[in-house]
Design a protein around this motif. Structure first.
Motif, PDB file in Angstrom:
ATOM      1  N   LEU A  54      82.563  42.534  80.583  1.00  0.00           N
ATOM      2  CA  LEU A  54      81.227  42.131  81.059  1.00  0.00           C
ATOM      3  C   LEU A  54      81.084  42.405  82.549  1.00  0.00           C
ATOM      4  O   LEU A  54      80.025  42.820  83.015  1.00  0.00           O
TER       5      LEU A  54
ATOM      6  N   VAL B  76      78.230  44.923  82.905  1.00  0.00           N
ATOM      7  CA  VAL B  76      76.983  44.197  83.154  1.00  0.00           C
ATOM      8  C   VAL B  76      76.851  43.747  84.612  1.00  0.00           C
ATOM      9  O   VAL B  76      75.855  44.036  85.272  1.00  0.00           O
TER      10      VAL B  76
ATOM     11  N   CYS C  86      73.273  41.782  85.278  1.00  0.00           N
ATOM     12  CA  CYS C  86      73.449  40.394  84.829  1.00  0.00           C
ATOM     13  C   CYS C  86      72.169  39.589  85.047  1.00  0.00           C
ATOM     14  O   CYS C  86      71.659  39.515  86.153  1.00  0.00           O
ATOM     15  N   HIS C  87      71.646  38.979  83.991  1.00  0.00           N
ATOM     16  CA  HIS C  87      70.405  38.193  84.065  1.00  0.00           C
ATOM     17  C   HIS C  87      70.653  36.812  84.645  1.00  0.00           C
ATOM     18  O   HIS C  87      69.723  36.028  84.760  1.00  0.00           O
ATOM     19  N   LEU C  88      71.922  36.451  84.837  1.00  0.00           N
ATOM     20  CA  LEU C  88      72.291  35.089  85.257  1.00  0.00           C
ATOM     21  C   LEU C  88      71.811  34.072  84.226  1.00  0.00           C
ATOM     22  O   LEU C  88      71.412  32.967  84.559  1.00  0.00           O
ATOM     23  N   CYS C  89      71.817  34.467  82.964  1.00  0.00           N
ATOM     24  CA  CYS C  89      71.293  33.579  81.920  1.00  0.00           C
ATOM     25  C   CYS C  89      72.270  32.451  81.623  1.00  0.00           C
ATOM     26  O   CYS C  89      71.913  31.455  81.003  1.00  0.00           O
ATOM     27  N   GLY C  90      73.519  32.610  82.019  1.00  0.00           N
ATOM     28  CA  GLY C  90      74.511  31.557  81.797  1.00  0.00           C
ATOM     29  C   GLY C  90      75.082  31.558  80.394  1.00  0.00           C
ATOM     30  O   GLY C  90      75.904  30.705  80.054  1.00  0.00           O
ATOM     31  N   GLY C  91      74.665  32.496  79.565  1.00  0.00           N
ATOM     32  CA  GLY C  91      75.095  32.520  78.169  1.00  0.00           C
ATOM     33  C   GLY C  91      76.610  32.592  78.015  1.00  0.00           C
ATOM     34  O   GLY C  91      77.209  31.771  77.311  1.00  0.00           O
ATOM     35  N   CYS C  92      77.250  33.533  78.701  1.00  0.00           N
ATOM     36  CA  CYS C  92      78.701  33.717  78.543  1.00  0.00           C
ATOM     37  C   CYS C  92      79.445  32.439  78.939  1.00  0.00           C
ATOM     38  O   CYS C  92      80.316  31.948  78.215  1.00  0.00           O
TER      39      CYS C  92
ATOM     40  N   PRO D 238      78.408  34.082  86.627  1.00  0.00           N
ATOM     41  CA  PRO D 238      79.660  33.616  86.019  1.00  0.00           C
ATOM     42  C   PRO D 238      80.861  34.452  86.466  1.00  0.00           C
ATOM     43  O   PRO D 238      80.742  35.663  86.668  1.00  0.00           O
TER      44      PRO D 238
ATOM     45  N   CYS E  68      76.259  38.349  75.151  1.00  0.00           N
ATOM     46  CA  CYS E  68      75.515  38.710  76.365  1.00  0.00           C
ATOM     47  C   CYS E  68      74.260  39.509  75.982  1.00  0.00           C
ATOM     48  O   CYS E  68      74.334  40.470  75.222  1.00  0.00           O
ATOM     49  N   PRO E  69      73.087  39.116  76.505  1.00  0.00           N
ATOM     50  CA  PRO E  69      71.865  39.838  76.151  1.00  0.00           C
ATOM     51  C   PRO E  69      71.884  41.312  76.565  1.00  0.00           C
ATOM     52  O   PRO E  69      71.111  42.111  76.044  1.00  0.00           O
TER      53      PRO E  69
HETATM   54  S1  SF4 Z   1      75.763  36.477  79.288  1.00  0.00           S
HETATM   55 FE1  SF4 Z   1      74.142  36.300  80.825  1.00  0.00          FE
HETATM   56  S2  SF4 Z   1      75.208  35.468  82.640  1.00  0.00           S
HETATM   57 FE2  SF4 Z   1      76.800  36.272  81.268  1.00  0.00          FE
HETATM   58  S3  SF4 Z   1      77.150  38.401  81.990  1.00  0.00           S
HETATM   59 FE3  SF4 Z   1      75.643  38.469  80.326  1.00  0.00          FE
HETATM   60  S4  SF4 Z   1      73.662  38.435  81.390  1.00  0.00           S
HETATM   61 FE4  SF4 Z   1      75.203  37.717  82.843  1.00  0.00          FE
END
Ligand code: SF4
Ligand SMILES: Cc1cc2nc3c(=O)[nH]c(=O)nc-3n(C[C@H](O)[C@H](O)[C@H](O)COP(=O)(O)OP(=O)(O)OC[C@H]3O[C@@H](n4cnc5c(N)ncnc54)[C@H](O)[C@@H]3O)c2cc1C
Ligand code: SF4
Ligand code: SF4
Length: 363
Positions: free
Chosen positions: A7, A11, A17-23, A43, A61-62
């Motif tokens: 990632l 990414v 990276c969207h900074l979505c916090g998903g990971c 992250p 990750c999106p």
């Molecule tokens: S899941 Fe979201 S925060 Fe983590 S690397 Fe992917 S885009 Fe970034």
């Protein structure tokens, strides 16, 4: 096996990276705890020992497309902007909700209905954190849900109060962890399109905590705008207004700034490019294509929300809430209004996809 290191390479380093916090959320939710978030919301691997190299963070990750076919199939996705079962223009019935809401208060009205009917025991939303910043919030009472509506300025402390590091994006998925800790099993999530996508990917993989998220309410999104002191000054200059006079703002076809004297200033979205978060330039989802219900202000008269219903779950919810906490906008020519709104959403969605493709090509 691809892991968080992948990632970082694929990414984060290219600025996607969207900074979505998903990971981070999902790594923490399954008790690995290998990831942390730096002060910019990015992250990072904080404890290599804890990384089991399960690859979950990578898959959800999106920005990673290995599960795209699965989530599209699950959602019955179709061109050009996902499945559309119905489109409406509506508002919350309660005047107080409407008054505090971003647009018509439909999102809050839907959440309140779910809560009052005992169909959720909490909602992952946001609340203002004092400096015009939003922070993720797990609302577990009626009052807390009602208070999560909207997107307001509080200018009473002057400009300085909200100038530093203001961003209108909130990594709401971070609240998933506290939801699990509190043992909440039925939750609704309000999120940006990228956050909804991450949730759908966990559903496709059948991993926690997707089984607890019963409703995904998505917000239309033309981008996340970072608004520090320099950007605020420039914005006021472009819009020709004083921050002290701002009552509230919202985003529709343009960025609208509502002033206390009743005047509304409008800034074309492309003029906000200087404050757009870099990763959002690559994002192609405007209309929250994987939500149960997607909401925005575009196409609706002021004080109303445009609503796209995308799933059976969303349809049941919307119909049940109609007449209870929300009601349809009573337009003279409703069919025309809705057709026009859909066209506007389609145009905004197509423009975002074009821009995303252009920026990716230039990478
Ligand atoms: S899941 Fe979201 S925060 Fe983590 S690397 Fe992917 S885009 Fe970034
Ligand atoms: C960053 C951003 C960009 C947007 N861009 C567009 C756009 O280009 N075009 C358009 O038509 N609409 C856009 N919207 C959606 C629009 O502003 C409204 O959120 C939507 O119309 C719902 O209005 P409502 O009155 O029904 O919601 P409300 O009843 O006011 O509820 C809003 C809900 O959204 C949550 N929320 C508020 N801010 C955030 C945030 N930053 N992150 C996650 N959740 C949040 C609140 O906690 C609340 O649960 C955007 C929203 C955001 C947050
Ligand atoms: S444990 Fe799994 S989810 Fe966590 S960082 Fe490692 S690969 Fe990613
Ligand atoms: S444009 Fe919106 S949906 Fe896309 S990455 Fe940015 S905040 Fe997320």
């Amino acid at each position: 096996m691809k892991t968080f290191a992948s990632l970082v390479e694929e990414v984060q380093k290219p600025g996607l990276c969207h900074l979505c916090g998903g990971c981070l959320t999902f790594c923490t939710a399954i008790n690995y705890g290998a990831l942390e978030m730096d002060e910019d919301g990015m992250p990072y691997l904080s404890d290599m020992e804890k990384c089991t190299e399960c690859g979950l963070c990578y898959s959800i990750c999106p920005e990673i497309n290995e599960l795209d076919d699965d989530i599209r199939k699950n959602a019955g996705w179709s061109e050009p902007m996902g499945r559309i079962m119905e489109t409406h223009v509506a508002h919350a019935i309660e005047p107080e909700i409407r008054q505090n809401a971003t647009d018509g208060g439909v999102v809050t009205g839907l959440l309140l209905h779910l809560f009052e009917e005992g169909r959720i025991d909490g909602a992952i939303v946001t609340k203002p954190s004092g400096r015009l910043q939003r922070e993720p919030w797990l609302a577990i009472t009626r009052e807390e849900i009602a208070a999560s509506a909207g997107f307001y300025f509080d200018t009473s402390h002057g400009m300085k109060r909200f100038l530093d590091g203001y961003s209108i994006y909130t990594p709401s998925t971070r609240k998933l962890k506290s939801m699990l800790q509190q043992g909440l099993r039925k939750v609704a999530l309000v999120g940006m399109p990228c956050q909804i996508t991450a949730i759908r990917k966990t559903e496709a993989l059948g991993v926690l905590p997707s089984d607890s998220i019963h409703y995904c309410l998505g917000l239309f999104c033309s981008g996340n705008f970072f608004c520090g002191s320099e950007q605020q000054e420039k914005l006021a200059e472009i819009g020709g207004f004083e921050w002290e006079n701002v009552q509230k703002y919202n985003i529709k076809e343009t960025f609208l700034i509502h002033l206390k004297d009743g005047e509304t200033k409008s800034i074309p979205l492309e003029h906000l490019d200087f404050m757009k978060r870099p990763a959002c330039r690559f994002c192609a989802d405007y209309a929250a294509e994987f939500a149960d219900i997607s909401c925005g202000g575009i196409g609706a008269p002021e004080g109303q929300t445009t609503v796209i219903i995308r799933t059976q779950t969303g349809r049941r919810l919307f119909n049940d809430a109609c007449g209870q906490t929300i009601e349809l906008f009573d337009a003279k020519d409703k069919v025309n209004l809705i057709a026009k709104a859909l066209k506007q959403i389609e145009a905004a969605s197509a423009a975002k996809k074009r821009l995303s493709a252009k920026h990716r090509q230039a990478l």
